[in-house]
Each structure stands twice: as C-alpha cells, then as structure tokens.
Design a protein around this motif. Structure first.
Motif, PDB file in Angstrom:
ATOM      1  N   LEU A   1      13.331   3.289  15.805  1.00 38.30           N
ATOM      2  CA  LEU A   1      12.778   2.389  14.791  1.00 38.30           C
ATOM      3  C   LEU A   1      12.427   3.199  13.558  1.00 38.30           C
ATOM      4  CD1 LEU A   1      10.369   0.104  16.881  1.00 38.30           C
ATOM      5  CD2 LEU A   1      12.812  -0.188  16.392  1.00 38.30           C
ATOM      6  N   PRO A   2      13.151   3.036  12.493  1.00 40.10           N
ATOM      7  CA  PRO A   2      12.814   3.764  11.259  1.00 40.10           C
ATOM      8  C   PRO A   2      11.423   3.362  10.772  1.00 40.10           C
ATOM      9  CG  PRO A   2      14.994   2.743  11.107  1.00 40.10           C
ATOM     10  CD  PRO A   2      14.309   2.168  12.314  1.00 40.10           C
ATOM     11  N   PRO A   3      10.775   4.221  10.012  1.00 38.37           N
ATOM     12  CA  PRO A   3       9.443   3.880   9.507  1.00 38.37           C
ATOM     13  C   PRO A   3       9.516   2.759   8.477  1.00 38.37           C
ATOM     14  CG  PRO A   3      10.227   5.901   8.494  1.00 38.37           C
ATOM     15  CD  PRO A   3      11.236   5.543   9.546  1.00 38.37           C
ATOM     16  N   LEU A   4       8.562   1.840   8.553  1.00 38.72           N
ATOM     17  CA  LEU A   4       8.469   0.740   7.587  1.00 38.72           C
ATOM     18  C   LEU A   4       9.845   0.122   7.348  1.00 38.72           C
ATOM     19  CD1 LEU A   4       5.988   2.356   5.031  1.00 38.72           C
ATOM     20  CD2 LEU A   4       5.468   0.582   6.721  1.00 38.72           C
TER      21      LEU A   4
ATOM     22  N   LEU B   1       8.085  -3.135   1.087  1.00 42.05           N
ATOM     23  CA  LEU B   1       8.663  -4.364   0.540  1.00 42.05           C
ATOM     24  C   LEU B   1      10.030  -4.643   1.176  1.00 42.05           C
ATOM     25  CD1 LEU B   1       8.416  -6.744  -1.342  1.00 42.05           C
ATOM     26  CD2 LEU B   1       9.269  -5.306  -3.214  1.00 42.05           C
ATOM     27  N   ARG B   2      10.813  -3.599   1.400  1.00 40.82           N
ATOM     28  CA  ARG B   2      12.102  -3.808   2.066  1.00 40.82           C
ATOM     29  C   ARG B   2      11.898  -4.347   3.482  1.00 40.82           C
ATOM     30  NH1 ARG B   2      13.298   1.393  -0.216  1.00 40.82           N
ATOM     31  NH2 ARG B   2      12.947   2.309   1.844  1.00 40.82           N
ATOM     32  N   ALA B   3      10.962  -3.760   4.206  1.00 41.64           N
ATOM     33  CA  ALA B   3      10.696  -4.222   5.576  1.00 41.64           C
ATOM     34  C   ALA B   3      10.198  -5.658   5.577  1.00 41.64           C
ATOM     35  CB  ALA B   3       9.672  -3.299   6.238  1.00 41.64           C
TER      36      ALA B   3
ATOM     37  N   PRO C   1       0.825  -1.215   0.000  1.00 43.17           N
ATOM     38  CA  PRO C   1       0.000   0.000   0.000  1.00 43.17           C
ATOM     39  C   PRO C   1       0.859   1.265   0.000  1.00 43.17           C
ATOM     40  CG  PRO C   1       0.192  -0.843   2.223  1.00 43.17           C
ATOM     41  CD  PRO C   1       0.928  -1.811   1.346  1.00 43.17           C
ATOM     42  N   GLY C   2       0.194   2.391  -0.201  1.00 44.58           N
ATOM     43  CA  GLY C   2       0.849   3.686  -0.069  1.00 44.58           C
ATOM     44  C   GLY C   2       1.402   4.205  -1.380  1.00 44.58           C
ATOM     45  N   ASP C   3       2.087   5.336  -1.279  1.00 46.76           N
ATOM     46  CA  ASP C   3       2.717   5.923  -2.456  1.00 46.76           C
ATOM     47  C   ASP C   3       3.961   5.104  -2.813  1.00 46.76           C
ATOM     48  OD1 ASP C   3       4.674   6.640  -0.601  1.00 46.76           O
ATOM     49  OD2 ASP C   3       4.019   8.719  -0.483  1.00 46.76           O
ATOM     50  N   ASP C   4       4.674   5.559  -3.838  1.00 47.25           N
ATOM     51  CA  ASP C   4       5.791   4.762  -4.324  1.00 47.25           C
ATOM     52  C   ASP C   4       6.852   4.582  -3.249  1.00 47.25           C
ATOM     53  OD1 ASP C   4       6.179   3.406  -6.828  1.00 47.25           O
ATOM     54  OD2 ASP C   4       8.037   4.542  -7.064  1.00 47.25           O
ATOM     55  N   TRP C   5       7.151   5.622  -2.487  1.00 49.14           N
ATOM     56  CA  TRP C   5       8.145   5.498  -1.422  1.00 49.14           C
ATOM     57  C   TRP C   5       7.712   4.451  -0.406  1.00 49.14           C
ATOM     58  CZ3 TRP C   5       8.769   5.516   3.754  1.00 49.14           C
ATOM     59  CH2 TRP C   5      10.085   5.617   4.246  1.00 49.14           C
ATOM     60  N   GLN C   6       6.437   4.526  -0.016  1.00 50.78           N
ATOM     61  CA  GLN C   6       5.956   3.561   0.975  1.00 50.78           C
ATOM     62  C   GLN C   6       5.937   2.134   0.419  1.00 50.78           C
ATOM     63  OE1 GLN C   6       2.526   4.340   3.319  1.00 50.78           O
ATOM     64  NE2 GLN C   6       3.025   6.491   3.701  1.00 50.78           N
ATOM     65  N   LYS C   7       5.610   1.996  -0.853  1.00 53.27           N
ATOM     66  CA  LYS C   7       5.624   0.649  -1.442  1.00 53.27           C
ATOM     67  C   LYS C   7       7.012   0.022  -1.320  1.00 53.27           C
ATOM     68  CE  LYS C   7       1.945   1.287  -4.908  1.00 53.27           C
ATOM     69  NZ  LYS C   7       1.048   0.233  -4.413  1.00 53.27           N
TER      70      LYS C   7
ATOM     71  N   MET D   1      16.751  -2.021  -3.775  1.00 55.76           N
ATOM     72  CA  MET D   1      16.115  -3.282  -3.404  1.00 55.76           C
ATOM     73  C   MET D   1      17.048  -4.453  -3.714  1.00 55.76           C
ATOM     74  SD  MET D   1      13.267  -4.318  -2.015  1.00 55.76           S
ATOM     75  CE  MET D   1      12.075  -3.014  -2.369  1.00 55.76           C
ATOM     76  N   ARG D   2      17.692  -4.393  -4.870  1.00 51.63           N
ATOM     77  CA  ARG D   2      18.624  -5.471  -5.233  1.00 51.63           C
ATOM     78  C   ARG D   2      19.774  -5.550  -4.217  1.00 51.63           C
ATOM     79  NH1 ARG D   2      23.227  -6.632  -6.859  1.00 51.63           N
ATOM     80  NH2 ARG D   2      23.875  -4.454  -6.798  1.00 51.63           N
ATOM     81  N   ARG D   3      20.296  -4.410  -3.834  1.00 50.81           N
ATOM     82  CA  ARG D   3      21.370  -4.400  -2.844  1.00 50.81           C
ATOM     83  C   ARG D   3      20.894  -4.982  -1.517  1.00 50.81           C
ATOM     84  NH1 ARG D   3      23.459   1.846  -3.732  1.00 50.81           N
ATOM     85  NH2 ARG D   3      24.625   1.509  -5.695  1.00 50.81           N
TER      86      ARG D   3
END
Length: 749
Positions: A718-721, A555-557, A545-551, A602-604
């Motif tokens: 705790l960083p967000p997401l 996914l990283r989280a 969910p969310g905008d592109d940054w949140q997506k 994401m790849r990293r």
C-alpha cells in the motif's frame, strides 16, 4: 338615421385619460369602434399635427380631426372589412407612417385564457414575453405579461420615447397583451405599470424575456425568432434511452465567467467557451458540464444565484443563439449540460419581480413567508398557481429550447422548511401546524413530474442539505420526484477527515465509513462544489495537511477514494489540477500551474479516474444500489486503511483500497472475493501523477484460503497516502464470478 357629430365624438374626459395615461382600457377606446351606426377611428399619436388614415392595401380613409394638442385624433370612416390601419402623420419637422396597434385583434386565444387561468399552461414561454411574428398581414412583436392587479400596463422603449401613454396593453383576465407593428429583433423594452393605488411603479423588465441587456443596464430585448439549427440529434436520441442511475455521471462544475479569461481580462464568449471548455472537459473524460446559473443577473458576485431574468441567458457572454451553440457543441462532443436553477427566491431589485404589479404578486405578502433573512431576497409564493406555472414553464423552457440535459435545483432545503433560518415566531406553520412548506413540496413534485414526462433522458438534481425523506423517490411513491440528490453529508464528513493531521485520523475513522450507512437511501451525487472553495475555506489542496508533497498525495488519495465510492461524481473547476488559491469569480483559474509536474499530475489523475469510472461497469452500474458495494476492510482504524468491493452483474469486480497515512505498508493482507490475477487499474501514487511511484508492479495474485470469511487473500503493497483500483482479470475462456461465496448476492438484478 345619421349619427350627430356630438354623439360619435369621444367624451373629453376619456380623451384626457388617454393623454394623461390614466385610461384603464385603451383597447375599448382607441382604434376602430362602432358608435351607433357609425364607424369611428381614434388614435393617439404624440407630435402629430395632421393625421391621415389608410387601409392595409393603401385605400385612403380620410384625415382625422385633432381633438387634443397632445396628439389625439378621431374621425368617422367607412371600412368594409376590419383590418389594421396605417396613419400618415405630419408636423413642422417632417412626416412619418405608423400602424395603429389598436386595430389588431388579440394574439392570445380562448384556450390560452383557459389554461393560463387553470395554471396548467405548459407553453407559456411561447405566449408571454416578447415574440416577433407576422400577424394579420403585418410584421411586428407581440408582448404579453401577467399583472392582474394593475390599472394600466404599457410597453415602453426608445421606440416610443419611454412614454407609457403610447402603447397601453389589452387586459385579458390579468394577462396584458399588445401587438406592436414593425418592432422586431433587438428592440429594447420594459413595462410601465400603474399599480392598484394609481401609482406608476419603477419600470419593470419582462419576467418572460428571452434576452436582456448587459448589466448594469437591465431592460429586456426582443430576441431573434430565427429557430436554432441543432446538430445534436444523435446525442439526444442516445440520451433518451439512458438510465442515469446505472450510467457513469462525472460532472465538471463551471462558472463561465472565471473558468478562463481572454488575454485582455475580459469574459470569453459562449463561442470561445465552446471552442475551449468543451474539448477540455471532453478530453478530461467528464460526462457532463454543470454551469452555475446562466440566467440573467445584475450582480457578478452573486454568481447568478440571484437571477432577475429566468428565461434569458446572460448577455455577459453573448446572445441566446451563442448559448445554444455552446450546448450544441457540448452534445456533439458527448457531453451533457446541467444548469444550476434557482426557483427558491429572487432579488428585490426595483426592475424585477418584487411588487411587480404594485402588489406581492410573485412573492408572499407576509415577510414571515415571503422574505429570506439569509439572502435579503423574496421567496416565491409556491401556492399561487400562476407562480408555480411560471417556474414550471421556466424549467421546461431550458430543457426544450436549449436542449439542456438536467437542472440542479439550488437551495431546496430553504424551500421545504417554513422555519428555515428563522427563530420561533418568525415563521407561519402550515395548515397542520408543522414546518413543512406543503406548497413548495407540491411545486417540486409538479416540476419534476413534468420534466420526466416530457423530456426522456433528462434529470433533476436537488441540492438538499437535510434528511428530508424521499428526495429522489418518485412522486407516485410519495417522494419529491428528483432523479438525484447532492450528498452534502459525504462532502462534510470526508473533508473534515481529510483536513486532520494523518496521525489523528485513526480516531475519526468513522467519518469515512459513516456515509455507507445511508449511501443508498437516495440516488446521490458526491459533490466537491464551488461552495467548498470560497468564503475563506481555501482550495481543496490547502485543506490537506502536511508539507506540499503530502498535500498533493492526500488530495490524490481522496479523489481516488471518491471516484471509487458509490455515487455520481462532481468536481468544481480548478480542483482537477489542484488550484492553490481560493476561487474568485473576478479572475481566471491559475492555468499556469499546469507547468508544474505536481499540478499536471493531478490533472492526469482526474482524467484517468474518469476513464476508469466510465470504462469499468463495476464502478458505475450500481452507483445507487447496495448490491454494487461490499465492505472488505472497514475497521482498520489503526492503519487508516479502507477497502471495499464494487461490482455489477456480469462485470469484473473492482477492489478499491485506500491508505490514508503517509506510512507505506508492505505485505498488507487483504481478503479477496476471487482467487487469480487482479490488475492494478489505477494507483494514485504513480509517477505519472507526480507520486512516489510505488505499488505492486501492476498485478496482484490472490490465493485461495480455507476457513476464512472470504475465499481468497492477497498481500499488497500500500503506497503512502494513496488509493488503488484493482480489477479482477478472469482467466481466458472463463466466466467472471462476481458473487464470491454467496451466489445469490447479485441474483435478480
């Protein structure tokens, strides 16, 4: 006493049967036979007008008398020692030599007959199918196929004008065989089978063919018998010593036809994949490649899950030696290779296994048992010993001939339940009146037992979506005998949670914690597979969910949460760099996305997750045992925060903590098992991953506390997401205590 001409000559009715292709036992009639005291040579050589016979060493035996204008000849001869015969044929258009297949003895022996009949032969792939060889002094190819109800089986191809009358086979207790001289590598062939009702069936591909034509053609191909030269001995020796339950296993699932395409849009070859896929996966830190089925299949959109040539690596990408080179390259790079294997069902194409000898041979005759309503395919008759042996041999073939490290068995649930996808009245209960497929259970137990007995370090994985007990328990303990099972519940629950708007996650916290209730009931692989990114489901990124940054942050989280969770890891290709489009087998992955920082980030991250997972024993040595996991924070619904401890004997513990909201949390208190320094080993919000680059400056100090459940406590940002991996750093010279306040928690491991 001499034998009259009328006595030794063949009966006209038998000659007509040969010429018409109706003779059921050509070996009893053609070739060299004793008739009374005479030696009689009979041959069927279409197009020949004259025929002369010679021994193998060139001795002339005389000319044969034509008995039928279609090309039937016979003659009395004198031969001291039985041996192959060569004919010299002539007609108005020319002359040619041909060796008589019916003057050779059988290649299969009595021990083959015994073990095939018993259903216990474990080298069938060396006996059935097409094998180029030297036999009785002549180079040629031996063909053998199981068709017990056939009246006649012949090998046909361009070498005999696809004429089933030319090379009928010898019937040995339902196994038909013939050695055809001269034929060798690259010969294209099929079997012409006359069913029990006398009807000529559609031409059949060889069930044991090791090579097949490229679709849309579907004939079998005589493979090159040259042994492959393996250079993976070191890998295989190390594999044999491994206990994969306590070894890192991070799997990259790949569809070979769409991972990357050539510049012209065509498929990459096995060799090109060895050059590009193998170093990429190794650089990413994966331990294994998992290939979606490579067995030959006619229909690209089936992705290989409807195979027609179980023993043949698909010709789409090259020949069998090319596939061997791909596996060898993977092993040399330290990567294991897992194949998706499909013993549950098979397609009903005319040239395949369906109605193979004019009867339901490989499948159940009763459609309530033998037809799969979901996939319009035929279901194997697992209770038939020859079918069980066919499939068991196939599993062993891939592991032996191609050094495959493991098989992921597709659609196990459909095998286990007689009522799978069926309504009442559409299925047949077992002998106890239940819905368990007892024959399929016995087959799975057999194949798993044989694999683990014969191939040290190899493993079997079940794609099984129900709560069938003991899927990954040993056969001797009553289990199915798999090494691992896909955790479909983990995948369903966590993706459902992740797809929710973050403000609603507090009400569904249990989706992320429920998996731990049963996490150690089986040896689990956590799969984010191709099934989750097709058929309208979208890519993993678009589920967030969310905008592109949140997506991206979500996914990283999520991937951090998964890599920190007990269980082996599997990620489908393209998701490691957050492919945006839903996967399609018809095109390449969108590699150009890596030009964008968020996708490269994401790849990293996935590469670093693999590195952390492999290098920190606490994250993998007790993946499948409850002693390796302990909740730290499991009930903070309000903040959507989860924290747990991963540990292993003698290893520094790792704390995994995830914040599943976009709200940064400063001064968040976390109970800790040990006072001292904890290093931020991984932070999914790091700028290196195109995150917000917030965190704890790399180090957290945990302080001793009194009167609380845990002996220490730390205040975290705790960083967000985001997900953090915090590894305890023992003081120099001090031993690591991973047991916190209970010194017996890891005792005896």
């Amino acid at each position: 006493m001499s034998v009259s001409k009328e006595t030794w000559q063949a009966d006209g009715r038998e000659i007509e049967a040969i010429v018409a292709g109706r003779h059921s036992n050509a070996f009893a009639f053609l070739g060299l036979h004793e008739v009374g005291e005479a030696q009689v040579l009979r041959a069927f050589v279409p197009h020949a007008e004259t025929l002369h016979a010679f021994t193998l060493d060139g001795e002339a035996l005389g000319h044969l008398i034509p008995r039928h204008p279609a090309g039937f000849f016979e003659a009395k001869v004198e031969i001291k020692d039985r041996q192959p015969i060569r004919y010299h044929a002539k007609n108005a258009g020319g002359e040619w030599d041909v060796f008589d297949p019916y003057t050779f003895g059988p290649v299969l022996g009595p021990m083959d007959d015994y073990y095939i009949g018993e259903g216990s032969h474990l080298r069938l792939f060396d006996k059935l199918g097409a094998h180029e060889m030297e036999f009785e002094g002549i180079h040629g190819t031996h063909f053998a196929v199981w068709a017990p109800n056939a009246l006649r089986v012949s090998v046909v191809g361009s070498f005999n004008e696809w004429d089933g009358r030319r090379h009928p086979m010898r019937n040995r207790m339902g196994i038909w065989e013939v050695f055809i001289p001269v034929l060798g590598t690259g010969t294209i062939y099929k079997y012409e089978i006359v069913g029990p009702n006398g009807q000529v069936l559609p031409l059949k591909a060889d069930p044991y063919a090791r090579q097949a034509e490229l679709r849309p053609r579907n004939a079998s191909v005589v493979p090159d018998p040259t042994p492959f030269t393996w250079t993976d001995q070191k890998y295989m020796e190390e594999r044999a010593k491994k206990d994969w339950r306590r070894t890192p296993m991070s799997i990259y699932e790949v569809h070979l036809g769409s991972w990357r395409r050539r510049a012209d849009g065509g498929f990459m070859s096995y060799d090109q994949l060895a050059e590009q896929l193998v170093p990429y996966a190794a650089d990413m830190g994966y331990t294994h490649l998992e290939f979606m089925p490579v067995s030959e299949h006619p229909f690209d959109p089936s992705w290989g899950y409807q195979p027609t040539g179980l023993f043949a690596p698909t010709a789409r990408f090259g020949d069998p030696a090319g596939f061997a080179r791909l596996v060898n390259a993977a092993h040399e790079a330290g990567l294991g290779v897992i194949l998706d294997w499909v013993p549950a069902h098979f397609p009903t194409d005319d040239f395949g296994l369906a109605n193979f000898d004019g009867t339901a041979l490989y499948e159940h005759a009763d459609p309530r048992q033998g037809f799969h309503p979901d996939w319009n395919t035929a279901i194997y008759n697992f209770g038939r010993k020859e079918v069980s042996s066919f499939l068991t041999n196939n599993a062993m073939y891939w592991l032996e001939v191609f050094h495959i490290d493991g098989l992921r068995v597709d659609a196990v649930a459909s095998m286990l339940y007689l009522d799978y996808s069926r309504q009442p009245g559409e299925w047949v209960p077992n002998k106890h009146g239940g819905n368990q497929n007892l024959e399929a259970v016995a087959f799975l137990q057999r194949v798993n037992s044989e694999v683990y007995r014969n191939f040290p370090g190899a493993f079997m994985i079940a794609e099984e979506s129900t709560s069938w007990p003991g899927v990954s328990s040993p056969v001797y303990a009553g289990g199915l005998g798999f090494g691992f099972k896909w955790n479909m519940g983990f995948m369903n629950d966590t993706l459902r949670y992740m797809s929710r708007e973050t403000i609603h996650r507090r009400y569904h916290h249990n989706d992320m914690t429920f998996g731990m209730v049963y996490a150690f009931s089986e040896n689990f692989v956590l799969p984010l597979s191709h099934d989750e990114v097709v058929h309208g489901k979208g890519a993993l990124l678009t589920k967030m969910p969310g905008d592109d940054w949140q997506k991206f942050a979500n996914l990283r989280a999520y991937l951090g949460y998964m890599w920190g969770h007990p269980g082996k890891k599997l990620l489908f290709m393209g998701q490691e760099f957050a492919q945006r489009e839903e996967w399609s087998e018809a095109r390449s992955l969108d590699w150009w996305l890596l030009d964008a920082p968020a996708h490269e980030g994401m790849r990293r991250l996935v590469a670093d997750l693999n590195a952390a997972y492999r290098s920190l024993p606490a994250l993998h040595e007790r993946d499948c045992e409850p002693e390796g996991f302990e909740w730290v924070i499991g009930n903070d619904h309000a903040n959507s925060v989860l924290a747990w401890l991963r540990k292993a004997p003698g290893a520094d513990p790792v704390l995994v903590i995830t914040n599943f909201t976009p709200v940064p949390r400063s001064g968040y208190k976390v109970p800790m098992p040990l006072a001292g320094q904890w290093v931020e080993r991984l932070n999914t919000d790091a700028g290196w991953y195109a995150g917000g680059n917030t965190g704890n400056q790399g180090v957290i100090e945990a302080y001793e506390v009194e009167g609380k459940h845990w002996p220490a406590e730390a205040e975290l940002f705790l960083p967000p997401l985001a997900t953090l991996f915090l590894k305890f750093e023992p003081s120099k010279g001090g031993a690591t205590d991973t047991t916190r306040s209970n010194p017996g928690i890891l005792g005896g491991l």
